[in-house]
Scaffold this motif. Structure first.
Motif, PDB file in Angstrom:
ATOM      1  N   ASP A 161       0.833  -1.215   0.000  1.00 47.55           N
ATOM      2  CA  ASP A 161       0.000   0.000   0.000  1.00 47.55           C
ATOM      3  C   ASP A 161       0.864   1.260   0.000  1.00 47.55           C
ATOM      4  O   ASP A 161       0.558   2.252   0.675  1.00 47.55           O
ATOM      5  CB  ASP A 161      -0.944   0.024   1.208  1.00 47.55           C
ATOM      6  CG  ASP A 161      -2.001  -1.059   1.128  1.00 47.55           C
ATOM      7  OD1 ASP A 161      -2.494  -1.318   0.013  1.00 47.55           O
ATOM      8  OD2 ASP A 161      -2.327  -1.654   2.170  1.00 47.55           O
ATOM      9  N   ALA A 162       1.933   1.216  -0.744  1.00 39.33           N
ATOM     10  CA  ALA A 162       2.842   2.361  -0.844  1.00 39.33           C
ATOM     11  C   ALA A 162       2.594   3.105  -2.154  1.00 39.33           C
ATOM     12  O   ALA A 162       2.038   2.560  -3.109  1.00 39.33           O
ATOM     13  CB  ALA A 162       4.299   1.904  -0.776  1.00 39.33           C
ATOM     14  N   GLU A 163       3.012   4.360  -2.177  1.00 40.80           N
ATOM     15  CA  GLU A 163       2.932   5.166  -3.396  1.00 40.80           C
ATOM     16  C   GLU A 163       4.133   4.841  -4.281  1.00 40.80           C
ATOM     17  O   GLU A 163       5.267   4.782  -3.809  1.00 40.80           O
ATOM     18  CB  GLU A 163       2.956   6.650  -3.035  1.00 40.80           C
ATOM     19  CG  GLU A 163       2.851   7.585  -4.222  1.00 40.80           C
ATOM     20  CD  GLU A 163       1.439   7.706  -4.769  1.00 40.80           C
ATOM     21  OE1 GLU A 163       1.277   8.192  -5.896  1.00 40.80           O
ATOM     22  OE2 GLU A 163       0.498   7.303  -4.049  1.00 40.80           O
ATOM     23  N   LEU A 164       3.872   4.612  -5.567  1.00 41.38           N
ATOM     24  CA  LEU A 164       4.955   4.352  -6.515  1.00 41.38           C
ATOM     25  C   LEU A 164       5.346   5.651  -7.204  1.00 41.38           C
ATOM     26  O   LEU A 164       4.503   6.316  -7.809  1.00 41.38           O
ATOM     27  CB  LEU A 164       4.530   3.323  -7.557  1.00 41.38           C
ATOM     28  CG  LEU A 164       5.568   3.041  -8.659  1.00 41.38           C
ATOM     29  CD1 LEU A 164       6.769   2.304  -8.093  1.00 41.38           C
ATOM     30  CD2 LEU A 164       4.944   2.238  -9.801  1.00 41.38           C
ATOM     31  N   ILE A 165       6.610   6.022  -7.104  1.00 39.88           N
ATOM     32  CA  ILE A 165       7.142   7.184  -7.814  1.00 39.88           C
ATOM     33  C   ILE A 165       8.203   6.666  -8.783  1.00 39.88           C
ATOM     34  O   ILE A 165       9.135   5.969  -8.382  1.00 39.88           O
ATOM     35  CB  ILE A 165       7.738   8.213  -6.845  1.00 39.88           C
ATOM     36  CG1 ILE A 165       6.628   8.803  -5.977  1.00 39.88           C
ATOM     37  CG2 ILE A 165       8.465   9.315  -7.609  1.00 39.88           C
ATOM     38  CD1 ILE A 165       7.107   9.811  -4.970  1.00 39.88           C
ATOM     39  N   ARG A 166       8.048   7.024 -10.044  1.00 40.92           N
ATOM     40  CA  ARG A 166       8.904   6.455 -11.090  1.00 40.92           C
ATOM     41  C   ARG A 166       9.720   7.540 -11.781  1.00 40.92           C
ATOM     42  O   ARG A 166       9.173   8.548 -12.236  1.00 40.92           O
ATOM     43  CB  ARG A 166       8.042   5.727 -12.115  1.00 40.92           C
ATOM     44  CG  ARG A 166       8.800   5.100 -13.276  1.00 40.92           C
ATOM     45  CD  ARG A 166       7.835   4.308 -14.148  1.00 40.92           C
ATOM     46  NE  ARG A 166       8.479   3.643 -15.260  1.00 40.92           N
ATOM     47  CZ  ARG A 166       7.873   2.790 -16.086  1.00 40.92           C
ATOM     48  NH1 ARG A 166       6.585   2.504 -15.885  1.00 40.92           N
ATOM     49  NH2 ARG A 166       8.512   2.212 -17.073  1.00 40.92           N
ATOM     50  N   LEU A 167      11.014   7.307 -11.858  1.00 40.64           N
ATOM     51  CA  LEU A 167      11.901   8.135 -12.675  1.00 40.64           C
ATOM     52  C   LEU A 167      12.304   7.308 -13.880  1.00 40.64           C
ATOM     53  O   LEU A 167      13.052   6.338 -13.758  1.00 40.64           O
ATOM     54  CB  LEU A 167      13.140   8.557 -11.884  1.00 40.64           C
ATOM     55  CG  LEU A 167      14.218   9.297 -12.700  1.00 40.64           C
ATOM     56  CD1 LEU A 167      13.679  10.612 -13.243  1.00 40.64           C
ATOM     57  CD2 LEU A 167      15.468   9.535 -11.855  1.00 40.64           C
ATOM     58  N   GLN A 168      11.760   7.658 -15.044  1.00 39.61           N
ATOM     59  CA  GLN A 168      12.106   6.954 -16.268  1.00 39.61           C
ATOM     60  C   GLN A 168      13.380   7.563 -16.832  1.00 39.61           C
ATOM     61  O   GLN A 168      13.419   8.744 -17.188  1.00 39.61           O
ATOM     62  CB  GLN A 168      10.972   7.060 -17.294  1.00 39.61           C
ATOM     63  CG  GLN A 168      11.264   6.360 -18.605  1.00 39.61           C
ATOM     64  CD  GLN A 168      11.472   4.868 -18.430  1.00 39.61           C
ATOM     65  OE1 GLN A 168      10.635   4.169 -17.856  1.00 39.61           O
ATOM     66  NE2 GLN A 168      12.593   4.361 -18.925  1.00 39.61           N
TER      67      GLN A 168
END
Length: 298
Positions: free
Chosen positions: A72-79
């Motif tokens: 239940d964590a927030e996903l933050i993505r650096l492409q």
């Protein structure tokens, strides 16, 4: 503004054991093996970034998404991509808004007052790395395809991965209140620096064996028969043994199964393979090689 890291707030955020990691990841649709489950557990328990290497399409990015779903964590993505710079990865200032504020400021105000007025959170545009550092809620930070960045970007990552802090000259040092669960993925198109590797746990993901890939297909595609799933996985394996520009990924195996269900194909014979080949092979030369080497239509 300095925000010290407090270890107590992040305990028990992730997984309690390798078995717990396997159970919870399986529950959200990511079938793991023992090394993957163990490494996922250790990434959270040791609070060290995880470097995932392997060919494209083996589930590296999906593991980060699964960890976020399971916890239940927030996903933050650096492409990552060639030419990625600090402004796109970390932060930049909203210069237009700052200029408008300066123009609207009382001309009698000295520069020091103006400086303190415009270099605040109101004018800060946070990018994925800084956003993940500043969050107080559980966060999974995915640094995707890190091997596509320039070598210079690794220097920026070293500060993040070493101390989980960022220095903003105009504001000071921002330190993580809660360390994110960090996953870096790499297709190994270039060798990463030893300094980056030294700060990470390491796991190499490869294509699963036929039994596990069949389990994945059956779990992801309602309606596909055991027989067709077996035929599909066998054919995919034969394709991966060919010298193709782009071997079929696990995601393409799943897409192929969904295609066969949608077309109500109950047997994966040569005609069915040829008819749906574009779902799994995206280069004309690969399709021609597959038709030739697998002797389709003969």
């Amino acid at each position: 503004m300095i925000r010290p890291y407090d270890r107590d707030v992040s305990t028990s955020t992730w997984f309690q054991s390798p078995d717990d990691a396997a159970t919870r990841l399986n529950a959200v649709g990511y079938l793991t093996d023992t090394p993957t489950a163990t490494t996922a557990y250790l990434t959270g328990a040791l609070e060290k970034p995880l470097l995932l290497e392997g060919p494209a399409g083996v589930g590296k990015t999906e593991l980060a998404k699964a960890v976020a779903r399971a916890t239940d964590a927030e996903l933050i993505r650096l492409q990552c991509y060639e030419g990625l710079d600090e402004a796109r990865a970390l932060y930049e200032w909203n210069y237009k808004k700052q200029l408008l504020r300066i123009q609207a400021t009382d001309t009698s105000q000295d520069w020091e007052q103006t400086h303190d007025d415009i270099f605040t959170d109101e004018f800060l545009l946070t990018r994925p790395l800084l956003t993940a550092i500043r969050r107080t809620e559980p966060t999974v930070l995915l640094i995707d395809e890190v091997d596509k960045t320039d070598v210079e970007v690794e220097g920026l990552l070293l500060e993040i991965l070493s101390d989980f802090q960022v220095t903003i000259p105009e504001m000071g040092t921002v330190s993580a209140v809660r360390k994110p669960f960090v996953i870096l993925t790499s297709n190994a198109s270039r060798e990463l620096s030893e300094a980056v590797k030294r700060r990470c746990l390491y796991l190499h993901l490869d294509y699963p064996d036929a039994k596990r890939e069949k389990e994945i297909v059956l779990s992801q595609v309602p309606g596909v028969s055991d027989k067709v799933a077996g035929q599909l996985v066998e054919t995919i394996g034969r394709m991966r043994d060919l010298e193709l520009k782009k071997s079929p990924s696990i995601a393409e195996s799943v897409d192929w199964a969904r295609t066969l269900v949608a077309l109500q194909i109950g047997k994966l014979d040569d005609a069915a393979i040829t008819r749906t080949l574009g779902v799994v092979l995206k280069h004309r030369s690969d399709q021609e090689r597959a038709v030739r080497e697998l002797k389709l239509g003969r």
